[in-house]
Design a protein around this motif. Structure first.
Motif, PDB file in Angstrom:
ATOM      1  N   MET A  21      -5.691 -32.976  40.772  1.00  0.00           N
ATOM      2  CA  MET A  21      -5.445 -31.679  40.144  1.00  0.00           C
ATOM      3  C   MET A  21      -4.062 -31.665  39.494  1.00  0.00           C
ATOM      4  SD  MET A  21      -7.198 -29.244  43.030  1.00  0.00           S
ATOM      5  CE  MET A  21      -6.735 -27.693  42.293  1.00  0.00           C
ATOM      6  N   LEU A  22      -3.068 -32.213  40.199  1.00  0.00           N
ATOM      7  CA  LEU A  22      -1.728 -32.305  39.622  1.00  0.00           C
ATOM      8  C   LEU A  22      -1.744 -33.130  38.342  1.00  0.00           C
ATOM      9  CD1 LEU A  22       0.544 -32.917  42.740  1.00  0.00           C
ATOM     10  CD2 LEU A  22       0.722 -31.011  41.129  1.00  0.00           C
ATOM     11  N   GLN A  23      -2.418 -34.271  38.383  1.00  0.00           N
ATOM     12  CA  GLN A  23      -2.487 -35.129  37.201  1.00  0.00           C
ATOM     13  C   GLN A  23      -3.183 -34.407  36.045  1.00  0.00           C
ATOM     14  OE1 GLN A  23      -4.333 -38.530  39.155  1.00  0.00           O
ATOM     15  NE2 GLN A  23      -2.490 -39.731  38.781  1.00  0.00           N
ATOM     16  N   ASN A  24      -4.241 -33.664  36.347  1.00  0.00           N
ATOM     17  CA  ASN A  24      -4.945 -32.922  35.299  1.00  0.00           C
ATOM     18  C   ASN A  24      -4.060 -31.855  34.681  1.00  0.00           C
ATOM     19  OD1 ASN A  24      -7.321 -34.379  35.429  1.00  0.00           O
ATOM     20  ND2 ASN A  24      -8.243 -33.029  36.938  1.00  0.00           N
ATOM     21  N   ASP A  25      -3.069 -31.375  35.438  1.00  0.00           N
ATOM     22  CA  ASP A  25      -2.117 -30.397  34.914  1.00  0.00           C
ATOM     23  C   ASP A  25      -0.921 -31.062  34.241  1.00  0.00           C
ATOM     24  OD1 ASP A  25      -3.603 -28.203  35.650  1.00  0.00           O
ATOM     25  OD2 ASP A  25      -2.504 -27.830  37.507  1.00  0.00           O
ATOM     26  N   GLY A  26      -0.960 -32.395  34.127  1.00  0.00           N
ATOM     27  CA  GLY A  26       0.088 -33.107  33.407  1.00  0.00           C
ATOM     28  C   GLY A  26       1.193 -33.686  34.275  1.00  0.00           C
ATOM     29  N   ALA A  27       1.083 -33.567  35.595  1.00  0.00           N
ATOM     30  CA  ALA A  27       2.121 -34.123  36.478  1.00  0.00           C
ATOM     31  C   ALA A  27       1.913 -35.629  36.638  1.00  0.00           C
ATOM     32  CB  ALA A  27       2.076 -33.457  37.849  1.00  0.00           C
ATOM     33  N   GLU A  28       3.008 -36.351  36.672  1.00  0.00           N
ATOM     34  CA  GLU A  28       2.952 -37.788  36.931  1.00  0.00           C
ATOM     35  C   GLU A  28       3.003 -37.999  38.432  1.00  0.00           C
ATOM     36  OE1 GLU A  28       5.337 -41.896  35.877  1.00  0.00           O
ATOM     37  OE2 GLU A  28       6.212 -39.980  35.332  1.00  0.00           O
ATOM     38  N   VAL A  29       2.129 -38.836  38.947  1.00  0.00           N
ATOM     39  CA  VAL A  29       2.086 -39.125  40.385  1.00  0.00           C
ATOM     40  C   VAL A  29       2.509 -40.567  40.598  1.00  0.00           C
ATOM     41  CG1 VAL A  29       0.588 -39.341  42.411  1.00  0.00           C
ATOM     42  CG2 VAL A  29       0.261 -37.437  40.832  1.00  0.00           C
TER      43      VAL A  29
END
Length: 86
Positions: A14-22
């Motif tokens: 979900m974070l990645q889909n919101d543009g966050a880099e993991v």
């Protein structure tokens, strides 16, 4: 034995889909952790960084590489040094 709850990976997707880099940080040097981190790297399409005896320095190096400050970093992990994400 080591495991990752499916809600952890769902939250990271979900974070990645919101543009966050993991980025997965790992400090354990054993076959189980290496296998699990490799699977997570593939599942999440994220970078895995091995941290040493001073993980803070390793995190700061990753931050400098990406030109980000602490206000843009989120951390989650266990009490024992094992996996961290940001």
């Amino acid at each position: 034995m080591m495991c990752v709850h499916s809600r952890d990976t769902t939250g990271l997707w979900m974070l990645q889909n919101d543009g966050a880099e993991v980025v997965l940080l790992t400090s354990r040097d054993d076959p189980v952790t290496q296998s699990l981190s490799g699977k997570l790297e593939t599942m999440l399409s994220c970078e895995v960084v091995d941290v040493g005896d001073e993980p803070l320095k390793d995190v700061q190096a990753v931050m400098e590489q990406r030109k980000i400050s602490w206000k843009n970093v989120a951390y989650m992990g266990e009490e024992l040094p094992s996996f961290s994400y940001f």
